[in-house]
Write a protein that holds these residues in place. Sequence first.
Motif, PDB file in Angstrom:
ATOM      1  N   LYS A   1       0.830  -1.204   0.000  1.00 54.50           N
ATOM      2  CA  LYS A   1       0.000   0.000   0.000  1.00 54.50           C
ATOM      3  C   LYS A   1       0.871   1.263   0.000  1.00 54.50           C
ATOM      4  N   ILE A   2       1.939   1.214   0.741  1.00 57.36           N
ATOM      5  CA  ILE A   2       2.865   2.366   0.778  1.00 57.36           C
ATOM      6  C   ILE A   2       3.468   2.608  -0.610  1.00 57.36           C
ATOM      7  N   ARG A   3       3.868   1.526  -1.256  1.00 63.42           N
ATOM      8  CA  ARG A   3       4.444   1.672  -2.607  1.00 63.42           C
ATOM      9  C   ARG A   3       3.425   2.304  -3.547  1.00 63.42           C
ATOM     10  N   LYS A   4       2.190   1.866  -3.372  1.00 66.74           N
ATOM     11  CA  LYS A   4       1.100   2.380  -4.217  1.00 66.74           C
ATOM     12  C   LYS A   4       0.926   3.886  -3.957  1.00 66.74           C
ATOM     13  N   SER A   5       0.934   4.267  -2.704  1.00 65.42           N
ATOM     14  CA  SER A   5       0.775   5.695  -2.375  1.00 65.42           C
ATOM     15  C   SER A   5       1.906   6.518  -2.987  1.00 65.42           C
ATOM     16  N   GLU A   6       3.100   5.938  -2.991  1.00 64.50           N
ATOM     17  CA  GLU A   6       4.247   6.684  -3.540  1.00 64.50           C
ATOM     18  C   GLU A   6       4.105   6.913  -5.041  1.00 64.50           C
ATOM     19  N   GLU A   7       3.302   6.065  -5.707  1.00 64.76           N
ATOM     20  CA  GLU A   7       3.100   6.286  -7.145  1.00 64.76           C
ATOM     21  C   GLU A   7       2.471   7.645  -7.421  1.00 64.76           C
ATOM     22  N   ARG A   8       1.763   8.157  -6.426  1.00 65.65           N
ATOM     23  CA  ARG A   8       1.148   9.473  -6.607  1.00 65.65           C
ATOM     24  C   ARG A   8       2.169  10.602  -6.705  1.00 65.65           C
ATOM     25  N   LEU A   9       3.424  10.243  -6.386  1.00 65.43           N
ATOM     26  CA  LEU A   9       4.477  11.270  -6.406  1.00 65.43           C
ATOM     27  C   LEU A   9       5.248  11.258  -7.727  1.00 65.43           C
ATOM     28  N   SER A  10       4.839  10.353  -8.633  1.00 69.56           N
ATOM     29  CA  SER A  10       5.692  10.083  -9.797  1.00 69.56           C
ATOM     30  C   SER A  10       5.974  11.320 -10.653  1.00 69.56           C
ATOM     31  N   GLU A  11       5.063  12.243 -10.680  1.00 66.03           N
ATOM     32  CA  GLU A  11       5.242  13.361 -11.595  1.00 66.03           C
ATOM     33  C   GLU A  11       6.486  14.205 -11.273  1.00 66.03           C
ATOM     34  N   LYS A  12       6.627  14.527  -9.989  1.00 65.42           N
ATOM     35  CA  LYS A  12       7.685  15.490  -9.668  1.00 65.42           C
ATOM     36  C   LYS A  12       8.809  14.984  -8.763  1.00 65.42           C
ATOM     37  N   ILE A  13       8.640  13.758  -8.208  1.00 61.43           N
ATOM     38  CA  ILE A  13       9.569  13.383  -7.130  1.00 61.43           C
ATOM     39  C   ILE A  13      11.024  13.242  -7.590  1.00 61.43           C
ATOM     40  N   ASP A  14      11.223  12.725  -8.834  1.00 61.96           N
ATOM     41  CA  ASP A  14      12.611  12.557  -9.301  1.00 61.96           C
ATOM     42  C   ASP A  14      13.321  13.900  -9.371  1.00 61.96           C
ATOM     43  N   GLU A  15      12.589  14.842  -9.894  1.00 64.15           N
ATOM     44  CA  GLU A  15      13.141  16.190 -10.024  1.00 64.15           C
ATOM     45  C   GLU A  15      13.439  16.802  -8.640  1.00 64.15           C
ATOM     46  N   LEU A  16      12.513  16.593  -7.697  1.00 61.91           N
ATOM     47  CA  LEU A  16      12.719  17.151  -6.352  1.00 61.91           C
ATOM     48  C   LEU A  16      13.899  16.480  -5.630  1.00 61.91           C
ATOM     49  N   MET A  17      14.009  15.171  -5.845  1.00 59.78           N
ATOM     50  CA  MET A  17      15.138  14.439  -5.235  1.00 59.78           C
ATOM     51  C   MET A  17      16.453  14.964  -5.807  1.00 59.78           C
ATOM     52  N   LYS A  18      16.452  15.152  -7.130  1.00 59.12           N
ATOM     53  CA  LYS A  18      17.665  15.631  -7.797  1.00 59.12           C
ATOM     54  C   LYS A  18      18.056  16.993  -7.229  1.00 59.12           C
ATOM     55  N   GLU A  19      17.057  17.826  -7.075  1.00 64.04           N
ATOM     56  CA  GLU A  19      17.340  19.166  -6.570  1.00 64.04           C
ATOM     57  C   GLU A  19      17.832  19.130  -5.117  1.00 64.04           C
ATOM     58  N   ALA A  20      17.203  18.283  -4.322  1.00 65.98           N
ATOM     59  CA  ALA A  20      17.628  18.169  -2.920  1.00 65.98           C
ATOM     60  C   ALA A  20      19.085  17.701  -2.842  1.00 65.98           C
ATOM     61  N   ILE A  21      19.424  16.759  -3.708  1.00 66.76           N
ATOM     62  CA  ILE A  21      20.797  16.230  -3.707  1.00 66.76           C
ATOM     63  C   ILE A  21      21.787  17.302  -4.177  1.00 66.76           C
ATOM     64  N   GLU A  22      21.388  18.006  -5.221  1.00 64.72           N
ATOM     65  CA  GLU A  22      22.307  19.011  -5.778  1.00 64.72           C
ATOM     66  C   GLU A  22      22.518  20.214  -4.860  1.00 64.72           C
ATOM     67  N   THR A  23      21.504  20.518  -4.052  1.00 67.13           N
ATOM     68  CA  THR A  23      21.642  21.703  -3.195  1.00 67.13           C
ATOM     69  C   THR A  23      22.131  21.367  -1.785  1.00 67.13           C
ATOM     70  N   THR A  24      22.504  20.094  -1.596  1.00 66.27           N
ATOM     71  CA  THR A  24      22.959  19.681  -0.257  1.00 66.27           C
ATOM     72  C   THR A  24      24.249  20.401   0.136  1.00 66.27           C
ATOM     73  N   GLU A  25      24.236  20.866   1.373  1.00 67.35           N
ATOM     74  CA  GLU A  25      25.410  21.567   1.889  1.00 67.35           C
ATOM     75  C   GLU A  25      26.302  20.552   2.623  1.00 67.35           C
ATOM     76  N   VAL A  26      27.596  20.629   2.372  1.00 67.46           N
ATOM     77  CA  VAL A  26      28.516  19.695   3.039  1.00 67.46           C
ATOM     78  C   VAL A  26      29.354  20.459   4.062  1.00 67.46           C
ATOM     79  N   ILE A  27      29.334  19.954   5.289  1.00 65.05           N
ATOM     80  CA  ILE A  27      30.107  20.593   6.359  1.00 65.05           C
ATOM     81  C   ILE A  27      31.024  19.530   6.968  1.00 65.05           C
ATOM     82  N   VAL A  28      32.304  19.797   7.006  1.00 66.68           N
ATOM     83  CA  VAL A  28      33.195  18.825   7.661  1.00 66.68           C
ATOM     84  C   VAL A  28      33.350  19.231   9.122  1.00 66.68           C
ATOM     85  N   VAL A  29      32.951  18.321   9.990  1.00 66.84           N
ATOM     86  CA  VAL A  29      32.904  18.621  11.420  1.00 66.84           C
ATOM     87  C   VAL A  29      34.048  17.907  12.122  1.00 66.84           C
ATOM     88  N   LYS A  30      34.828  18.656  12.889  1.00 67.83           N
ATOM     89  CA  LYS A  30      35.896  17.969  13.662  1.00 67.83           C
ATOM     90  C   LYS A  30      36.216  18.731  14.938  1.00 67.83           C
TER      91      LYS A  30
END
Length: 393
Positions: A364-393
Amino acid sequence: MRFQSFLIKYGEIGIKGKNRYLFEDALMRQIRFALRDVEGTFKVSKAQGRIYVDWEGDYDYDEAIECLQRVFGIVGICPVIHVEDKGFEELKKEVVSYMDRMYPDKKITFKVESRRGKKSYPKRSMEINCDLGEAILNAFPEIRVDVHKPDVLLNIEVRDEIYIYSEIIPGPGGMPVGTNGKAMLLLSGGIDSPVAGYMVSKRGVGLEATYFHAPPYTSERAKQKVIDLAKLVSRYSGPIKLHVVNFTDIQLYIYDKCPHDELTIIMRRYMMRIAEHFARENDCLGLITGESIGQVASQTMQSLAATNDVCTMPVYRPLIGFDKQEIVEVSEKIDTYETSILPFEDCCTIFVAKHPVTKPNIGKIRKSEERLSEKIDELMKEAIETTEVIVVK
Ligand code: ATP
Ligand code: MG
């Protein structure tokens, strides 16, 4: 008393052959890293299958011990004094004086254990043990020998100089970081995930971390709290590369399209997917979460299965069988508790449903996720590309 060096005890069984060198080299590297900010000049070296930290001149003893107690792989830290080899009579005096200063109360039992690293030394180990033991007995009438279970095991090591030690300060155990690859920790601002990172790192695993925030719903201060937590964990694990992902658009999209009782599970599935992406990109061999069975609706056996469904990498959940109180105890021990309980909002808590599913059905969860098919790939791509990297030490 001024100790000139520390003998480092390490004791994982099964470090044989080539593995032994890898273990020791990693341990020495981690010791140098841990001590880098301690005032004083030190040298880490390996001799006769033992690791020593030698100090030149003054240094901060308490701080050095505190730092060494965070180096995984160390079982014990023995503060050592060095005495010049000026003949056996002088050594007797030194040893008696050592016992006197270390143990003001003489109602104790002891045993001398010597090792002759320098084979040219005129006495053999057995003789050294007996003669020094006798000198101590003569000096202090109350003291007793116990060869089976002594209160004090007085160690004498004959090298170019003679090393004397009897105290063992416990280390954290575990394995040196770097001997078991690297994993990606899903780090939130809560109590659990920093503890989970600590526990996996204890087995020799280096850490990277991914944090999902949802500005402007979550604040800069919430993000700073996670950076602070990463910093606290890095005192054990070494530097952490922290990936800060802007999750707002994905969360809003899920909120818009999916049944609200499934929001948390679907959101968690996208977190795992993104964390796994960064894990692969950075040569991590697994994911780590702070989940524990039944703690909240999203951590029932069914929910964990639904979250796990999207991962192809192993997911390590070191707290899986821990009660909350047990987790709190570890977080207090490693000093993350006070930071974890600061009251800043988390992205998970902002978009939660009043009555989340506790037994989600994966189909059922997989089925619900199908409702995201239109834009989710694009949103994931954008989230990945805009990720900020901080090296903590
Ligand atoms: P924690 O105390 O670690 O926040 P929790 O009890 O709040 O855990 P959940 O919110 O269900 O539990 O989260 C379970 C796990 O999912 C966390 O331990 C963490 O590994 C990961 N996680 C949750 N929220 C985030 C986030 N915002 N960023 C990164 N990882 C997260
Ligand atoms: Mg949380």
